[in-house]
Motif scaffolding. Structure first.
Motif, mmCIF file in Angstrom:
data_model
loop_
_atom_site.group_PDB
_atom_site.id
_atom_site.type_symbol
_atom_site.label_atom_id
_atom_site.label_comp_id
_atom_site.label_asym_id
_atom_site.label_seq_id
_atom_site.Cartn_x
_atom_site.Cartn_y
_atom_site.Cartn_z
ATOM 1 N N THR A 139 0.782 -1.280 0.006
ATOM 2 C CA THR A 139 0.016 0.035 0.169
ATOM 3 C C THR A 139 0.778 1.363 0.024
ATOM 4 O OG1 THR A 139 -0.167 -0.175 2.385
ATOM 5 C CG2 THR A 139 -1.717 -1.108 1.148
ATOM 6 N N PRO A 140 0.634 2.158 -0.791
ATOM 7 C CA PRO A 140 1.569 3.493 -0.893
ATOM 8 C C PRO A 140 1.494 3.918 0.527
ATOM 9 C CG PRO A 140 -0.720 3.774 -2.236
ATOM 10 C CD PRO A 140 -0.622 2.272 -1.728
ATOM 11 N N LYS A 141 2.710 4.439 0.787
ATOM 12 C CA LYS A 141 3.086 5.031 2.183
ATOM 13 C C LYS A 141 2.467 6.374 2.311
ATOM 14 C CE LYS A 141 5.472 4.883 6.281
ATOM 15 N NZ LYS A 141 4.878 4.219 7.204
ATOM 16 N N ILE A 142 1.575 6.511 3.265
ATOM 17 C CA ILE A 142 1.096 8.030 3.292
ATOM 18 C C ILE A 142 2.141 8.551 4.273
ATOM 19 C CG2 ILE A 142 -0.955 9.106 4.532
ATOM 20 C CD1 ILE A 142 -1.998 7.408 2.331
ATOM 21 N N ASN A 143 2.417 9.959 4.044
ATOM 22 C CA ASN A 143 3.179 10.670 4.738
ATOM 23 C C ASN A 143 2.650 11.971 5.260
ATOM 24 O OD1 ASN A 143 5.517 12.383 5.693
ATOM 25 N ND2 ASN A 143 6.588 12.393 3.924
ATOM 26 N N TRP A 144 2.263 11.762 6.682
ATOM 27 C CA TRP A 144 1.895 12.629 7.391
ATOM 28 C C TRP A 144 3.108 13.350 8.490
ATOM 29 C CZ3 TRP A 144 -3.345 11.031 9.785
ATOM 30 C CH2 TRP A 144 -4.476 10.904 8.873
ATOM 31 N N ASN A 176 1.484 6.710 9.817
ATOM 32 C CA ASN A 176 1.631 7.566 8.935
ATOM 33 C C ASN A 176 2.820 8.615 9.117
ATOM 34 O OD1 ASN A 176 -0.596 6.310 7.726
ATOM 35 N ND2 ASN A 176 -2.127 7.948 8.239
ATOM 36 N N GLN A 283 -8.382 5.847 5.839
ATOM 37 C CA GLN A 283 -7.368 5.244 5.142
ATOM 38 C C GLN A 283 -8.015 5.817 3.364
ATOM 39 O OE1 GLN A 283 -6.985 1.377 5.998
ATOM 40 N NE2 GLN A 283 -5.034 1.752 6.587
ATOM 41 N N ALA A 286 -6.716 9.537 3.405
ATOM 42 C CA ALA A 286 -5.522 9.819 4.340
ATOM 43 C C ALA A 286 -4.517 10.536 3.168
ATOM 44 C CB ALA A 286 -4.775 8.558 4.824
ATOM 45 N N ASP A 287 -4.424 10.110 2.044
ATOM 46 C CA ASP A 287 -3.518 10.954 1.195
ATOM 47 C C ASP A 287 -3.982 12.134 0.784
ATOM 48 O OD1 ASP A 287 -5.690 9.878 -0.206
ATOM 49 O OD2 ASP A 287 -4.613 9.958 -2.086
ATOM 50 N N HIS A 291 -2.694 17.746 1.477
ATOM 51 C CA HIS A 291 -2.728 18.587 0.483
ATOM 52 C C HIS A 291 -3.699 19.579 0.824
ATOM 53 C CE1 HIS A 291 -3.022 20.182 -3.746
ATOM 54 N NE2 HIS A 291 -3.982 19.857 -4.052
#
Lengths: 301, 83
Positions: A139-144, A176, A283, A286-287, A291
């Motif tokens: 799963t693409p890594k979410i960066n928070w 995240n 989820q 989340a991405d 933004h």
């Protein structure tokens, strides 16, 4: 009941054991069996080798079984997971859930397997013709990173030690890369909720506040109204995305009235009260959150 | 002595499944342990930047500011993949 073992399990025997502890008011038993698929992105898979963390595996499986008992009206749950060298086609995991009603049993069974895949310390390595490969989380890594997040659980009945949704959200937020600035639990009381959300936005200046609970159609479910009362612009598309994601699990997702809205540069998102629902809703958006915050501060795309 | 355990890819990268390390008293949180590892050189230094690193203290998932002591079991592993 949870068990880790190298040897295969028998569905018939496990169901018989489950039936021994449940009464005649059982309306259905749902079973899920995960098996070794003979193919992957690496081609033909001959076998899997499954490694685990003895002790912690049982702790995490037991937690999931307990959360399932707390969150769903089920009569019993049984989880058996195999470890070691398993050939293609062999059984890996068995989940049995007994309940009075089939929908509950289906929902709880899905909750157990989804949670198991997220939190139980088990790792699979594929044995293929071209070599051995650990199965990676793709799963693409979410960066928070850099975000300060508050978690607010709304419930008249839940207490901190039984706040499974808050626990699951906390782990996901940490995964995240964000910081949990504060976490609290309040009853479904509009004035208290508004006061806390205002304080967290204006004084703590949090980037993101996630609420869980109080989004349904019940008379005590007032989280969306309390949120709307103290926020400015709403982001209806976020609510729509979350409900769409929830519908893939249960039609009850349509009953969540959660909103997303901004108070200044603090984004507030209402998640449903169930652990699985809250996590899946989060989820699904989340991405987009970094933004949204970027734009809310006046920056362009 | 703290017991340090590794699983899956991390165990293979480090080359051992477990070890015991005497932790200096000031190494009393998960974050400080990671900092301590980065001063030890290989193979421990590579734990710090391992992708999707998960950490457990005494078999409970841990976060950066969780406390730890010289008597604890501390586990490092990649994202889980059971089921």
């Amino acid at each position: 009941m949870v068990r880790i073992q190298a040897e295969d399990f028998s569905l018939t025997e496990e169901i018989a054991a489950l039936q021994n502890i449940i009464g005649a008011n059982t309306g259905g038993i749902v079973s899920f069996i995960g098996t070794v698929r003979n193919s992957s992105s690496h081609g033909t898979v001959h076998a899997l080798v499954i490694e685990h963390y003895p002790g912690m595996t049982e702790i995490e499986l037991t937690k999931i079984a307990q959360h399932a008992q707390q969150q769903f009206q089920i009569l019993a749950v049984r989880i058996v997971h195999r470890i070691g060298y398993l050939n293609a086609g062999e059984n890996i995991v068995l989940i049995l859930v007994a309940a009075q009603h089939r929908n509950t049993a289906f929902d709880a069974c899905r909750f157990v397997i989804d949670q198991l895949k997220r939190s139980v310390p088990l790792w699979k390595k594929e044995i293929t013709a071209s070599g051995e490969y650990w199965i990676e989380d793709e799963t693409p890594k979410i960066n928070w990173s850099g975000l300060r997040v508050g978690i607010l659980t709304l419930s008249d009945t839940r207490r901190r030690e039984s706040d499974a949704s808050g626990d699951i959200l906390e782990k996901q937020i940490r995964d995240n890369g964000a910081e949990i600035a504060i976490r609290e639990l309040l009853p479904d009381d509009s004035a208290q909720i508004q006061e806390l959300l205002t304080k967290w936005s204006d004084e703590l200046r949090l980037d993101l506040i996630l609420t869980t609970g109080g989004t349904g159609p019940g008379p005590r479910d007032i989280t969306p109204e309390a949120t709307r009362a103290i926020t400015g612009r709403e982001l209806p598309g976020i609510g729509e995305l979350m409900r769409r994601a929830g519908l893939s699990q249960t039609r009850n997702a349509a009953l969540s009235r959660g909103i997303a809205a901004l108070r200044g540069t603090t984004l507030i998102i209402n998640l449903p009260g169930s652990p699985n629902g809250a996590l899946q809703n989060l989820q699904s958006v989340a991405d987009l959150i970094p933004h949204i915050l970027h734009m809310a501060r006046g920056a362009g795309h | 002595m703290a017991r340090i355990v590794f699983f899956a890819q991390l165990r293979e990268h480090i080359g051992i499944s477990h070890t015991e390390i005497a932790l200096p008293p000031q190494v009393n949180t998960v974050n400080k342990l990671l900092g301590f590892f980065s001063t030890l050189g290989e193979p421990y230094a590579l734990i710090v930047n391992f992708p999707r690193l998960q950490i457990a203290v005494n078999q409970q998932y841990a976060r950066a500011d969780d406390p730890l002591s010289d008597h604890d079991e501390i586990a490092f592993f990649p994202s889980v993949s059971g089921g």
